[in-house]
Design a protein around this motif. Sequence first.
Motif, mmCIF file in Angstrom:
data_model
loop_
_atom_site.group_PDB
_atom_site.id
_atom_site.type_symbol
_atom_site.label_atom_id
_atom_site.label_comp_id
_atom_site.label_asym_id
_atom_site.label_seq_id
_atom_site.Cartn_x
_atom_site.Cartn_y
_atom_site.Cartn_z
ATOM 1 N N ILE A 82 47.721 -0.118 21.095
ATOM 2 C CA ILE A 82 48.844 -0.772 20.903
ATOM 3 C C ILE A 82 49.643 -0.446 19.647
ATOM 4 C CG2 ILE A 82 49.762 -3.153 20.801
ATOM 5 C CD1 ILE A 82 46.975 -4.015 22.138
ATOM 6 N N HIS A 83 50.728 -0.088 19.724
ATOM 7 C CA HIS A 83 51.462 0.619 18.715
ATOM 8 C C HIS A 83 52.487 -0.625 18.271
ATOM 9 C CE1 HIS A 83 50.584 4.999 19.810
ATOM 10 N NE2 HIS A 83 50.220 4.084 20.885
ATOM 11 N N THR A 84 51.924 -1.076 17.157
ATOM 12 C CA THR A 84 52.497 -2.155 16.689
ATOM 13 C C THR A 84 53.636 -1.886 15.637
ATOM 14 O OG1 THR A 84 50.733 -2.649 15.337
ATOM 15 C CG2 THR A 84 51.087 -4.090 17.194
ATOM 16 N N GLY A 85 53.555 -0.922 15.054
ATOM 17 C CA GLY A 85 54.637 -0.209 14.129
ATOM 18 C C GLY A 85 54.336 1.103 13.865
ATOM 19 N N VAL A 86 55.139 1.610 12.915
ATOM 20 C CA VAL A 86 54.996 3.061 12.641
ATOM 21 C C VAL A 86 53.460 3.183 12.129
ATOM 22 C CG1 VAL A 86 55.753 4.941 11.578
ATOM 23 C CG2 VAL A 86 57.345 3.009 11.912
ATOM 24 N N ASP A 87 52.889 4.131 12.764
ATOM 25 C CA ASP A 87 51.340 4.445 12.665
ATOM 26 C C ASP A 87 50.571 3.275 12.510
ATOM 27 O OD1 ASP A 87 52.239 7.222 12.008
ATOM 28 O OD2 ASP A 87 52.582 6.777 9.676
ATOM 29 N N PHE A 256 65.873 3.805 20.108
ATOM 30 C CA PHE A 256 64.378 4.266 19.982
ATOM 31 C C PHE A 256 63.993 4.316 18.634
ATOM 32 C CE2 PHE A 256 61.982 5.647 23.678
ATOM 33 C CZ PHE A 256 62.753 4.907 24.688
ATOM 34 N N ALA A 257 64.946 4.707 17.414
ATOM 35 C CA ALA A 257 64.499 4.903 16.194
ATOM 36 C C ALA A 257 64.271 3.583 15.618
ATOM 37 C CB ALA A 257 65.676 5.587 15.250
ATOM 38 N N HIS A 259 63.082 0.626 17.431
ATOM 39 C CA HIS A 259 61.940 -0.220 18.116
ATOM 40 C C HIS A 259 60.776 0.715 18.460
ATOM 41 C CE1 HIS A 259 64.683 -3.452 18.572
ATOM 42 N NE2 HIS A 259 65.577 -2.686 19.287
ATOM 43 N N PHE A 260 60.942 2.143 18.656
ATOM 44 C CA PHE A 260 59.719 2.982 18.738
ATOM 45 C C PHE A 260 59.704 4.178 18.048
ATOM 46 C CE2 PHE A 260 61.363 1.495 23.075
ATOM 47 C CZ PHE A 260 60.369 0.453 23.202
ATOM 48 N N PRO A 261 59.895 4.053 16.571
ATOM 49 C CA PRO A 261 60.185 5.013 15.516
ATOM 50 C C PRO A 261 59.115 6.243 15.820
ATOM 51 C CG PRO A 261 59.432 3.007 14.495
ATOM 52 C CD PRO A 261 59.896 2.618 15.976
ATOM 53 N N ASP A 262 57.677 5.787 16.025
ATOM 54 C CA ASP A 262 56.751 6.764 16.065
ATOM 55 C C ASP A 262 56.583 7.479 17.616
ATOM 56 O OD1 ASP A 262 56.135 4.563 17.423
ATOM 57 O OD2 ASP A 262 53.963 4.672 17.236
ATOM 58 N N THR A 263 57.772 7.341 18.359
ATOM 59 C CA THR A 263 57.798 8.299 19.460
ATOM 60 C C THR A 263 58.680 9.494 19.072
ATOM 61 O OG1 THR A 263 59.906 6.960 20.469
ATOM 62 C CG2 THR A 263 57.413 6.288 21.120
ATOM 63 N N GLU A 264 59.687 9.448 18.124
ATOM 64 C CA GLU A 264 60.528 10.471 17.913
ATOM 65 C C GLU A 264 59.862 11.946 18.095
ATOM 66 O OE1 GLU A 264 62.717 10.179 14.277
ATOM 67 O OE2 GLU A 264 63.979 11.860 15.030
#
Length: 447
Positions: A82-87, A256-257, A259-264
Amino acid sequence: MQNPKKIAVVGSGLVGTLLAIYLKKRGHTVHVYDRSPDIRKINFTGRSINLVLSDRGVKALRDVGLDEEVLGIGIPVEKRAIHTGVDTVNEQFYGKDGEVIYSLSRGLLNRKMVDLAEKAGVEFFFEEKVWDVDLTTATISIGESERGEWKTRDYDLTFGADGAFSRIRHKMQRQSMFNYSQEFLNIGYKELNIPANADGTHKLDKNSLHIWPRGNFMLMALANLDGSFTCTLFMPHDGENSFESLKTKEQLVDFFANHFPDTEAVIPNLVEDFFKNPTSYLVTMKCFPWTFSDKVALIGDACHAIVPFYGHGMNAGFEDITVLEQMMEQYGDDWANLLNDYENSRKPNADAIAELSYRNFLEMSSKTADANFLLQKKIEKWFSDKHPELWVPLYSRVTFSHQPYAEALAIGDRQNEIMQEVLKMENIVENWNSEKVENKILELLKA
Ligand SMILES: Cc1cc2nc3c(=O)[nH]c(=O)nc-3n(C[C@H](O)[C@H](O)[C@H](O)COP(=O)(O)OP(=O)(O)OC[C@H]3O[C@@H](n4cnc5c(N)ncnc54)[C@H](O)[C@@H]3O)c2cc1C
């Protein structure tokens, strides 16, 4: 053994092909019709939509000796990441040690099932659209268009395994006392892709189902054999944070930046994929009856289409086949009673998995990031490890057992009531694994 019948299966999807194998093994002549071309001849590289297979589906495959062959093209998935935040990634194991579900490419699986059915002696008729069925004779009508000329084919029995918008069901709907409901969710989905690393390895842990829960929307990723991941973005069709609100490249990239920053770093073709891939709809369809005398029967999505949040549509369809097989064993040639018992025993369970699937959207999109929910899961796991005979968590009942879905749902509701009481206990965050909590659960279980 049953007396051999001439049986038509409409639909060469996942359920139709497995059903055909079961019927063939019982000595029947089985013809499968599909409106689409042979899936083995279609090039679907670049769009590897995947799904998860769990114990109910594996059992249906195992009972005809196909489990190993199918699992050979699957990737075991043991937990949610579960990706709750960056890293920040929280891991939640699905079951006990060794309990896994499998990520499979839908296209590869369907190809394999057609191959296996053909090997078993099933005959396929592709690019043959079935427009009609005569409910009293099981005769089907095939043709190029609804208003064009139709050819008829006679059968002793016809199964409609033709999916959520079934033509066979459509015919049954014209009967009085046929109940039908269809409900679209205001959540749609779009597929995106995480390509493999240059050396073919996966960019994320391949044995996890990755979730980025964000309230009323979420992103999910499941691994493919070729090192890529298929991502599915679920979000409302309209309103705030919706597909409708993402019209331009800038809006999408910002979204995306935020809400899902780690997917960039892992979704390089976001913009291209997002605007190229369709936004699809999700529907729950319920109906009853599923059969007409000893002539016509529905199976799989044709009689119970559900939203995909428990990953059980195909598994439930495969379980229909397990139950049908039990009925064939029990009733032999008495097809009218066989089909009657099949529909009556499956209907409450199909309704239960529809409800569970709907609720699981809430669990996956919002609750997996909620501290209270995570504490509840932690307590449940701890208590279940201590008293495995008293507490099997709902997810395990649904995914790693063959308990009827309706029973699993009822027990799950009771367990949830107990946990809500437990969560109200003083200092529960500190004392979650204390004797006091254990005794409270034991006492509530006895009540
Ligand atoms: C986004 C998404 C994710 C999902 N994930 C999962 C998952 O992880 N696990 C899981 O278990 N389930 C999952 N499902 C559900 C699963 O895809 C379905 O339950 C399953 O495909 C149903 O199989 P089926 O054979 O009944 O129907 P279908 O797969 O729909 O097959 C129907 C077949 O009938 C053919 N057909 C239709 N009409 C006619 C006609 N008139 N004449 C001839 N042929 C016809 C079609 O061409 C098709 O080949 C998911 C569904 C979605 C939408």
